[in-house]
Write an enzyme that holds these catalytic residues in place. Structure first.
Site, PDB file in Angstrom:
ATOM      1  CB  SER A  67     -71.792  34.264   1.633  1.00 25.61           C
ATOM      2  OG  SER A  67     -72.699  35.044   2.358  1.00 25.61           O
ATOM      3  CE  LYS A  70     -74.211  37.270  -0.042  1.00 27.50           C
ATOM      4  NZ  LYS A  70     -74.555  36.425   1.072  1.00 27.50           N
ATOM      5  CE1 TYR A 192     -78.396  36.271  -0.134  1.00 28.87           C
ATOM      6  CE2 TYR A 192     -79.811  36.241   1.804  1.00 28.87           C
ATOM      7  CZ  TYR A 192     -78.563  36.368   1.240  1.00 28.87           C
ATOM      8  OH  TYR A 192     -77.465  36.575   2.042  1.00 28.87           O
ATOM      9  CE1 TYR A 244     -69.727  38.495   2.337  1.00 31.14           C
ATOM     10  CE2 TYR A 244     -68.514  36.965   3.701  1.00 31.14           C
ATOM     11  CZ  TYR A 244     -69.531  37.223   2.827  1.00 31.14           C
ATOM     12  OH  TYR A 244     -70.345  36.233   2.422  1.00 31.14           O
ATOM     13  CB  VAL A 262     -72.165  32.598   8.118  1.00 39.14           C
ATOM     14  CG1 VAL A 262     -71.673  34.030   8.058  1.00 39.14           C
ATOM     15  CG2 VAL A 262     -73.538  32.466   7.501  1.00 39.14           C
TER      16      VAL A 262
HETATM   17  O1  DON Z   1     -77.979  36.114   4.586  1.00 38.63           O
HETATM   18  C1  DON Z   1     -77.148  35.736   5.406  1.00 38.63           C
HETATM   19  O2  DON Z   1     -76.771  36.453   6.333  1.00 38.63           O
HETATM   20  C2  DON Z   1     -76.584  34.356   5.248  1.00 38.63           C
HETATM   21  N1  DON Z   1     -77.542  33.511   4.608  1.00 38.63           N
HETATM   22  C3  DON Z   1     -75.328  34.365   4.422  1.00 38.63           C
HETATM   23  C4  DON Z   1     -74.248  35.248   4.979  1.00 38.63           C
HETATM   24  C5  DON Z   1     -72.887  34.732   4.779  1.00 38.63           C
HETATM   25  O3  DON Z   1     -72.635  33.581   4.506  1.00 38.63           O
HETATM   26  C6  DON Z   1     -71.800  35.678   5.028  1.00 38.63           C
HETATM   27  N2  DON Z   1     -70.581  34.967   5.113  1.00 38.63           N
HETATM   28  N3  DON Z   1     -69.588  35.025   5.609  1.00 38.63           N
END
Ligand code: DON
Length: 315
Positions: A67, A70, A192, A244, A262
């Site tokens: 993320s 992003k 994405y 978040y 993540v």
């Molecule tokens: O789309 C997803 O769920 C992951 N590629 C990215 C989510 C993420 O990194 C949330 N982070 N804490």
């Protein structure tokens, strides 16, 4: 103790302090390839505008940006299609919900609330679909911001996300049905998933954090990489939405504009002072790295990095 020694010692202490909390977290498993991460890994890198670099632990370990992409996705979209277009597709308000929540797409508003959650990042990515090579341009921007031309895609994580990403898929189709996505949901999702699956290390992200800290200029080369108005938007959203539904607590305890992923990374930016990245794949219940979170907390406290530290700042 010299200034440099103070920073080096404090960083080492931060990593040792944070290591003691790793047992409280666990690696992400909803993307099967991420389950292979080593929960014992922990490391950090800090870079100051004079080019001094400090690092500790597993700072050179590759992990997927997840993320944290992003923020680069948002820079890319604002650079490519501009403010009006991007913010017609995505808002700028915190959600108070998990990063992968779908609920507000239906109940609150059809437009996702901000670009730092999955739905918002998918909507942001869709703005650039008409470019000739959106992922290539995104990757080039990532390489430039991180100061390393060898940054590339982790093919295994990308394929794993693509296969397992049913929640993201459901959000994308819902947004396509509401005309938020102007392009085919699968094509946007592919972009994405690729964006999330780029391999980086803490040095890369500390360099990126430093560029943001210096108003979009790389202080090591003197080159402007991002316009000021875009940097201001990105850092503001890092403060309000970067962690978040943990963003409020992080703002209070740490007070550094930051973005987590993540894969275990957190990238942060202290205005005019430093770029910081920490890594540890063991995550808390909100998807934020336990080790990286504690490293940030320790450094903020001991170096006076909170944005309201005032004279207590030691850097
Ligand atoms: O789309 C997803 O769920 C992951 N590629 C990215 C989510 C993420 O990194 C949330 N982070 N804490």
């Amino acid at each position: 103790m010299s200034h440099n020694e103070l920073i080096e010692q404090t960083l080492n202490n931060a990593v040792e302090y944070a290591r003691a909390f790793l047992h409280e977290g666990s690696v992400a498993t909803y993307i099967p390839e991420l389950a292979k991460g080593n929960a014992a890994h922990i490391g950090a890198c800090l870079i100051t505008p004079d080019g001094a670099q400090y690092h500790c632990g597993d700072w050179q370990q590759d992990f997927t940006i997840q993320s944290i992409s992003k923020t680069i996705n948002l820079i890319y979209a604002l650079q490519s299609v501009g403010y009006e277009k991007v913010f017609s597709k995505v808002g700028v308000e915190p959600t108070g919900d998990a990063f992968n929540s779908i609920v507000k797409l239906e109940t609150r508003n059809t437009r996702p609330l901000n670009p730092m959650i999955n739905a918002g990042a998918i909507a942001t990515a869709s703005c650039c679909m008409n470019r000739p090579d959106p992922f290539g341009e995104f990757l080039n921007l990532t390489r430039t911001l991180c100061g390393r031309q060898t940054i590339g895609l982790n093919e295994a994580v990308y394929l794993s996300e693509k296969k397992a990403g049913m929640r993201n898929r459901s959000m994308a189709y819902l947004m396509q049905s509401d005309n938020i996505l102007e392009n085919d949901a699968e094509q946007v999702l592919d972009l994405y998933f690729r964006m999330c699956s780029v391999n980086v290390n803490t040095q890369d992200l500390a360099h990126y954090g430093l560029v943001l800290a210096c108003d979009g200029v790389d202080p090591l080369t003197g080159k402007r990489l991002v316009e000021s108005w875009i940097v201001r938007i990105v850092k503001t959203l890092m403060v309000t939405c970067g962690m978040y539904d943990g963003s409020g607590e992080f703002a209070m305890k740490v007070g550094i504009p930051a973005k987590s992923g993540v894969g275990g990374g957190i990238m942060g930016s202290v205005e005019n002072k430093l770029g910081l990245a920490a890594f540890g794949p063991a995550l808390d219940a909100k998807g934020n790295s336990v080790g990286a979170y504690h490293i940030f907390e320790y450094l903020s406290h001991h170096l006076g990095l909170h944005y309201f530290s005032g004279k207590a700042c030691k850097i």
